[in-house]
Design a protein around this motif. Structure first.
Motif, PDB file in Angstrom:
ATOM      1  N   PRO A  36      32.771  55.703  40.488  1.00 29.46           N
ATOM      2  CA  PRO A  36      32.750  57.004  41.180  1.00 29.46           C
ATOM      3  C   PRO A  36      32.178  58.090  40.277  1.00 29.46           C
ATOM      4  O   PRO A  36      32.187  57.950  39.054  1.00 29.46           O
ATOM      5  N   LEU A  77      39.197  60.069  37.950  1.00 31.72           N
ATOM      6  CA  LEU A  77      40.417  60.876  37.925  1.00 31.72           C
ATOM      7  C   LEU A  77      41.306  60.504  36.738  1.00 31.72           C
ATOM      8  O   LEU A  77      41.344  59.343  36.333  1.00 31.72           O
ATOM      9  N   TYR A  99      31.942  49.551  41.622  1.00 33.07           N
ATOM     10  CA  TYR A  99      31.466  50.886  41.958  1.00 33.07           C
ATOM     11  C   TYR A  99      32.037  51.900  40.969  1.00 33.07           C
ATOM     12  O   TYR A  99      33.232  51.891  40.679  1.00 33.07           O
ATOM     13  N   ARG A 142      38.696  57.109  47.135  1.00 32.24           N
ATOM     14  CA  ARG A 142      37.755  56.054  47.521  1.00 32.24           C
ATOM     15  C   ARG A 142      37.774  55.802  49.025  1.00 32.24           C
ATOM     16  O   ARG A 142      36.760  55.480  49.627  1.00 32.24           O
ATOM     17  N   TYR A 163      48.041  53.154  35.200  1.00 33.37           N
ATOM     18  CA  TYR A 163      48.231  54.256  36.134  1.00 33.37           C
ATOM     19  C   TYR A 163      49.605  54.140  36.807  1.00 33.37           C
ATOM     20  O   TYR A 163      50.063  53.036  37.075  1.00 33.37           O
ATOM     21  N   PRO A 199      35.200  46.891  42.977  1.00 34.19           N
ATOM     22  CA  PRO A 199      35.573  47.243  41.597  1.00 34.19           C
ATOM     23  C   PRO A 199      34.360  47.549  40.709  1.00 34.19           C
ATOM     24  O   PRO A 199      34.510  48.078  39.623  1.00 34.19           O
ATOM     25  N   ALA A 248      44.123  49.657  38.773  1.00 33.17           N
ATOM     26  CA  ALA A 248      43.381  50.285  39.875  1.00 33.17           C
ATOM     27  C   ALA A 248      42.557  49.259  40.648  1.00 33.17           C
ATOM     28  O   ALA A 248      42.334  49.404  41.846  1.00 33.17           O
ATOM     29  N   ARG A 249      42.127  48.227  39.914  1.00 31.79           N
ATOM     30  CA  ARG A 249      41.334  47.206  40.605  1.00 31.79           C
ATOM     31  C   ARG A 249      42.186  46.474  41.648  1.00 31.79           C
ATOM     32  O   ARG A 249      41.737  46.195  42.747  1.00 31.79           O
ATOM     33  N   GLY A 302      41.980  47.158  34.693  1.00 33.54           N
ATOM     34  CA  GLY A 302      42.084  48.121  35.780  1.00 33.54           C
ATOM     35  C   GLY A 302      42.599  49.479  35.358  1.00 33.54           C
ATOM     36  O   GLY A 302      43.073  50.250  36.181  1.00 33.54           O
ATOM     37  N   THR A 303      42.507  49.796  34.059  1.00 31.38           N
ATOM     38  CA  THR A 303      42.940  51.123  33.621  1.00 31.38           C
ATOM     39  C   THR A 303      41.744  52.058  33.427  1.00 31.38           C
ATOM     40  O   THR A 303      41.872  53.137  32.872  1.00 31.38           O
ATOM     41  N   GLY A 304      40.566  51.602  33.848  1.00 32.49           N
ATOM     42  CA  GLY A 304      39.403  52.485  33.851  1.00 32.49           C
ATOM     43  C   GLY A 304      38.561  52.467  32.585  1.00 32.49           C
ATOM     44  O   GLY A 304      37.696  53.327  32.412  1.00 32.49           O
ATOM     45  N   LYS A 305      38.768  51.487  31.717  1.00 30.18           N
ATOM     46  CA  LYS A 305      38.024  51.464  30.458  1.00 30.18           C
ATOM     47  C   LYS A 305      36.514  51.308  30.679  1.00 30.18           C
ATOM     48  O   LYS A 305      35.721  52.071  30.143  1.00 30.18           O
ATOM     49  N   THR A 306      36.165  50.296  31.488  1.00 29.81           N
ATOM     50  CA  THR A 306      34.746  50.035  31.718  1.00 29.81           C
ATOM     51  C   THR A 306      34.082  51.222  32.409  1.00 29.81           C
ATOM     52  O   THR A 306      33.009  51.669  32.000  1.00 29.81           O
ATOM     53  N   SER A 307      34.748  51.753  33.431  1.00 23.37           N
ATOM     54  CA  SER A 307      34.163  52.889  34.152  1.00 23.37           C
ATOM     55  C   SER A 307      33.934  54.076  33.217  1.00 23.37           C
ATOM     56  O   SER A 307      32.879  54.710  33.257  1.00 23.37           O
TER      57      SER A 307
HETATM   58  N1  LIG Z   1      40.419  57.039  36.882  1.00 23.54           N
HETATM   59  C1  LIG Z   1      39.805  56.420  37.884  1.00 23.54           C
HETATM   60  N2  LIG Z   1      39.315  57.095  38.923  1.00 23.54           N
HETATM   61  C2  LIG Z   1      38.695  56.438  39.913  1.00 23.54           C
HETATM   62  N3  LIG Z   1      38.514  55.114  39.959  1.00 23.54           N
HETATM   63  C3  LIG Z   1      38.993  54.390  38.939  1.00 23.54           C
HETATM   64  C4  LIG Z   1      39.656  54.999  37.850  1.00 23.54           C
HETATM   65  N4  LIG Z   1      40.040  54.051  36.974  1.00 23.54           N
HETATM   66  C5  LIG Z   1      39.631  52.888  37.496  1.00 23.54           C
HETATM   67  N5  LIG Z   1      39.008  53.084  38.667  1.00 23.54           N
HETATM   68  C6  LIG Z   1      38.439  52.043  39.492  1.00 23.54           C
HETATM   69  O1  LIG Z   1      39.177  50.848  39.305  1.00 23.54           O
HETATM   70  C7  LIG Z   1      38.345  49.738  39.127  1.00 23.54           C
HETATM   71  C8  LIG Z   1      38.612  49.082  37.790  1.00 23.54           C
HETATM   72  O2  LIG Z   1      38.275  49.944  36.728  1.00 23.54           O
HETATM   73  P1  LIG Z   1      37.608  49.449  35.368  1.00 23.54           P
HETATM   74  O3  LIG Z   1      36.952  50.612  34.738  1.00 23.54           O
HETATM   75  O4  LIG Z   1      36.757  48.259  35.647  1.00 23.54           O
HETATM   76  O5  LIG Z   1      38.896  49.038  34.553  1.00 23.54           O
HETATM   77  P2  LIG Z   1      39.023  48.187  33.203  1.00 23.54           P
HETATM   78  O6  LIG Z   1      37.678  48.113  32.560  1.00 23.54           O
HETATM   79  O7  LIG Z   1      40.025  48.941  32.395  1.00 23.54           O
HETATM   80  O8  LIG Z   1      39.534  46.853  33.626  1.00 23.54           O
HETATM   81  C9  LIG Z   1      36.924  50.273  39.301  1.00 23.54           C
HETATM   82  O9  LIG Z   1      36.529  50.070  40.612  1.00 23.54           O
HETATM   83  C10 LIG Z   1      37.043  51.739  39.023  1.00 23.54           C
HETATM   84  O10 LIG Z   1      36.076  52.454  39.728  1.00 23.54           O
END
Ligand SMILES: Nc1ncnc2c1ncn2[C@@H]1O[C@H](COP(=O)(O)OP(=O)(O)O)[C@@H](O)[C@H]1O
Ligand SMILES: [Mg+2]
Length: 403
Positions: free
Chosen positions: A27, A31, A25, A215, A203, A23, A244-245, A63-68
């Motif tokens: 990318p 997406l 990593y 992945r 998602y 989690p 996603a996590r 797991g909705t991609g906020k941090t990424s």
């Molecule tokens: N849109 C995306 N495309 C590819 N990987 C994603 C996407 N959204 C989340 N992930 C993956 O899911 C995991 C959790 O995402 P993260 O950004 O930590 O979510 P949040 O901060 O919302 O909890 C990470 O490994 C991230 O790479």
């Protein structure tokens, strides 16, 4: 011993590059988040031009991609050839108080302040004069902002800094997994933080399947995971809230199970089995990172579940439910014993609703009879394990506090 170590060098038939599935990593391309990334960048453009921009607040479930996404934006901003715009990314799980956040920001930009030990006033004044030197705009990203213990103080200090600064300014990007945490904040903090807000939706299973596929190509060996397994993992994670996590954790755990069996491909059986593990593991993580008072509420429930409650026989079956009012009393006394001012019962009820939404507890309204109408509550996971987990966290936080 030697035999156990032998495992270390045994080639995996499943994994090609495990870190791609982690989690942490990020990318190259995220997406389904182009729109969100664009909106964050648009909101920050005035700040980057040197105008004092509006603060941004990003929220959505885990797991909705906020941090990424925000990390990707931070990296892009760092590459920009604008000297007056600076950015700090702060993970509030690590920097969880006003003092820690401010010293982290100062340390990011002023080398002398990278080591600890400066007083808060010193740090504050230094930051302000550093910004004023050439009218810088400092963008501060506070990820998992709801974990900051004295958040109202932090927000007040940052707002105050903006009125003290003669040229330049600070723009705050707050990020939270906790959709309704503003209920517990001072209304002034709310109006400062929520100038501009942005939601990250969960998602759906198609999106999760695409993320997993992407992945898997780098993380798993060829043919180690098939489409049916990916789709199942995606569907299970979508059902649990579109995280996603969780989806990634399921396929990773399934890979480990297949490796243990010595097979060369993951099957839907491993996915089903792994999903149970992954959900539980994630629940513990969620509990571990709850804001302080919600954690104390969970702690109260765990203690009461372990020691039993005299009302447990009133529920049908053998499961033990606890009266909400009693949990509140227990929470109040725990908070007091930790010198934390207990929150009101109105907020407590919000916490309960939220914990239920996160699946940590289940509840039902009792019929008439048990002291009128009341809510009965039960933990969804093992109370002993939860107690241990929270005690570790509380001890850690109270033992290492600098200021
Ligand atoms: N849109 C995306 N495309 C590819 N990987 C994603 C996407 N959204 C989340 N992930 C993956 O899911 C995991 C959790 O995402 P993260 O950004 O930590 O979510 P949040 O901060 O919302 O909890 C990470 O490994 C991230 O790479
Ligand atoms: Mg995050």
């Amino acid at each position: 011993m030697a035999e156990a170590f032998a495992d270390l060098f045994k080639d995996s038939k499943i994994f090609l590059d495990r870190k791609v599935l982690s989690p942490h990593y990020i990318p190259d391309h995220l997406l389904f988040r182009d729109k969100q990334i664009e909106e964050i960048e648009k909101a920050l453009t005035p700040s980057l031009r040197g105008e004092r921009g509006r603060n941004v607040f990003i929220f959505g479930k885990t797991g909705t991609g906020k941090t990424s996404c925000i990390k990707q934006v931070v990296e892009r901003i760092k590459q920009l050839p604008i000297v007056s715009a600076r950015i700090s990314y702060v993970n509030c799980r690590v920097y969880n108080s006003r003092y820690r956040v401010l010293s982290k920001i100062a340390g990011d930009h002023i080398p002398m302040y990278a080591k600890r030990g400066y007083g808060i006033i010193d740090i504050y004044e230094k930051l302000i004069s550093w910004i004023e030197e050439d009218g810088k705009v400092l963008v501060v990203v506070l990820d998992e902002i709801d974990i900051v213990k004295d958040l109202d103080d932090l927000v007040y200090t940052l707002t105050r800094a903006n009125s003290d600064i003669k040229s330049g300014g600070i723009t705050v990007v707050g990020v939270s997994n906790n959709v309704s945490f503003k209920e517990g904040l001072d209304p002034r903090s709310v109006s400062t933080l929520y100038e501009n807000d942005l939601v990250f939706p969960p998602y759906n299973s198609h999106e999760l399947a695409s993320i997993l596929k992407d992945r898997s190509e780098k993380g798993f060996k060829e043919n180690a995971i098939d489409e049916a397994s990916i789709n199942l993992a995606a569907a299970l994670a979508a059902r649990e809230g579109g995280d996603a996590r969780l989806a990634l954790k399921i396929v990773t755990k399934a890979g480990e199970l297949a490796d243990e069996k010595g097979t060369s491909a993951i099957t839907v059986d491993e996915i089903t089995y792994a999903a149970k593990f992954a959900e539980e593991e994630i629940a513990y993580e969620v509990i571990n990172t709850l804001p302080e008072h919600q954690k104390l509420v969970v702690y109260a429930i765990a203690l009461m579940s372990i020691h039993g409650s005299k009302y447990k026989k009133l529920s049908e079956g053998t499961e033990s439910y606890i009266l909400s009012g009693e949990i509140f009393n227990r929470y109040v006394s725990i908070a007091e014993s930790l010198h934390a001012e207990p929150k009101s019962s109105r907020l407590y009820r919000k916490y309960i609703a939220e914990l239920e939404m996160q699946g940590i507890i289940t509840s039902y309204e009792s019929g008439k009879g048990i002291r009128g109408h009341t809510k009965l509550i039960k933990l969804s996971y093992q109370p002993g394990k939860i107690k241990e987990l929270i005690e570790k966290g509380i001890l850690r936080d109270n033992g290492t506090e600098a200021h």
